[in-house]
Design a protein around this motif. Structure first.
Motif, PDB file in Angstrom:
ATOM      1  N   UNK A 109      42.412  39.706  50.995  1.00  0.00           N
ATOM      2  CA  UNK A 109      43.139  38.916  52.009  1.00  0.00           C
ATOM      3  C   UNK A 109      44.630  39.211  51.944  1.00  0.00           C
ATOM      4  N   UNK A 110      45.181  39.183  50.732  1.00  0.00           N
ATOM      5  CA  UNK A 110      46.589  39.538  50.533  1.00  0.00           C
ATOM      6  C   UNK A 110      46.817  39.825  49.065  1.00  0.00           C
ATOM      7  N   UNK A 147      44.560  37.613  46.816  1.00  0.00           N
ATOM      8  CA  UNK A 147      43.541  36.690  47.340  1.00  0.00           C
ATOM      9  C   UNK A 147      42.307  37.515  47.656  1.00  0.00           C
ATOM     10  N   UNK A 148      41.178  37.074  47.122  1.00  0.00           N
ATOM     11  CA  UNK A 148      39.906  37.780  47.290  1.00  0.00           C
ATOM     12  C   UNK A 148      38.878  36.769  47.776  1.00  0.00           C
ATOM     13  N   UNK A 149      38.287  37.052  48.921  1.00  0.00           N
ATOM     14  CA  UNK A 149      37.254  36.152  49.453  1.00  0.00           C
ATOM     15  C   UNK A 149      35.919  36.882  49.493  1.00  0.00           C
ATOM     16  N   UNK A 175      33.128  33.862  52.545  1.00  0.00           N
ATOM     17  CA  UNK A 175      34.572  33.553  52.480  1.00  0.00           C
ATOM     18  C   UNK A 175      34.931  32.651  51.299  1.00  0.00           C
ATOM     19  N   UNK A 176      34.039  32.520  50.352  1.00  0.00           N
ATOM     20  CA  UNK A 176      34.364  31.728  49.167  1.00  0.00           C
ATOM     21  C   UNK A 176      35.555  32.361  48.452  1.00  0.00           C
ATOM     22  N   UNK A 177      36.474  31.504  47.972  1.00  0.00           N
ATOM     23  CA  UNK A 177      37.682  32.009  47.301  1.00  0.00           C
ATOM     24  C   UNK A 177      37.353  32.396  45.865  1.00  0.00           C
TER      25      UNK A 177
END
Ligand code: TMP
Length: 261
Positions: A177-178, A208-210, A215-217
């Motif tokens: 994600x970022x 950030x990894x989903x 889409x779980x963090x």
């Protein structure tokens, strides 16, 4: 092995310590389990995090070296430590975003997970006492934090790193994600040249990894947002990258292997 009677760290950070290395111009980077968020307002521990981040960062830095990105990483030393090149850290944090999340959502009122037309690069001045304020390229050049040609290198490397890591994590069913990068300079005085290298770490603390499907963090947002299960999420990232078996089998006497279940 962690040496007994080791000297005091030459730098003690929130998640890592740096010690003098055994060879000239090297440092030992030691990964701790401590976690902070919101510029030190929230403090805690994520059990086994240091061991996992050490391995994840080693793995990612090695992969990046293989595609021609110079990094500070030299070699792994033990479960929590790696030997790195001593670099002069550039006081600019580089954030690359592929989906909207975190401070960008708050600042601009954008929904978390919103897609972006193209990846967004941001810069922050690395100064805890100021709360790492967001800055522009003009600030970087005007205040001399990077020369224009250094900034070009940093931006190009960051885009390349984003392309490569997005693919690598996609192979582990994770969306990148970022993430935040730090770069440093190595000065070769005789040749009068400066090399820009990727430094610090790349781990679920700094990305950030989903999960690709749910889409779980799977990153430090679990800690920042009190979601729980942070140790398990970090382990799952290591497992998906194929690193967990290696982590489990390598006791070095210093760290309790039991902490990695
Ligand atoms: P942000 O959305 O809070 O600005 O964070 C963007 C990315 O940078 C996210 O992947 C977490 C990472 N990050 C750090 O590694 N260190 C920091 O101090 C901050 C604020 C963010």
């Amino acid at each position: 092995m962690l040496q007994k009677n080791r000297k005091k760290p030459i730098y003690e950070g929130k998640a890592k310590c740096l010690y003098e290395g055994p060879e000239p111009d090297t440092l030992i980077q030691h990964f701790k389990d401590s976690a902070t968020a919101f510029n030190n307002e929230k403090k805690g521990t994520i059990s086994g995090k240091g061991v996992i981040n050490n391995r994840i960062s080693e793995y990612l830095m090695t992969q990046l070296e293989d595609i021609g990105i110079p990094t500070h990483f030299i070699r792994g030393l033990n479960m929590r430590e790696q030997l790195v090149r001593h670099v002069d850290i550039i006081p600019v944090e580089v954030v690359m975003r592929n989906l909207a999340a975190g401070s960008m959502c708050k600042r601009l009122g954008i929904a978390e997970g919103a897609s972006l037309y193209s990846p967004i690069i941001e810069f922050y001045y690395k100064d805890d006492s100021l709360g790492d304020p967001m800055i522009t390229e003009d600030h970087i050049i005007n205040f001399g934090w990077m020369a224009p040609e250094e900034l070009e290198i940093v931006k190009n490397q960051t885009y390349r790193i984003n392309d490569f890591l997005s693919g690598l994590f996609a192979g582990a069913r994770l969306k990148l994600v970022d993430f935040k990068l730090e770069f440093g300079r190595i000065i070769f005085e005789e040749e009068e040249v400066v090399q820009i290298v990727l430094a610090d770490e790349i781990s679920p603390d700094t990305c950030r990894l989903w999960d690709m499907d749910t889409n779980e963090k799977m990153d430090k947002d679990r800690f920042r947002q009190d979601l729980g299960g942070e140790a398990e999420a970090y382990q799952e990232v290591a497992r998906r990258l194929g690193l967990l078996a290696k982590i489990k089998e390598e006791g070095d006497g210093e760290s309790n292997v039991e902490e990695i279940k």
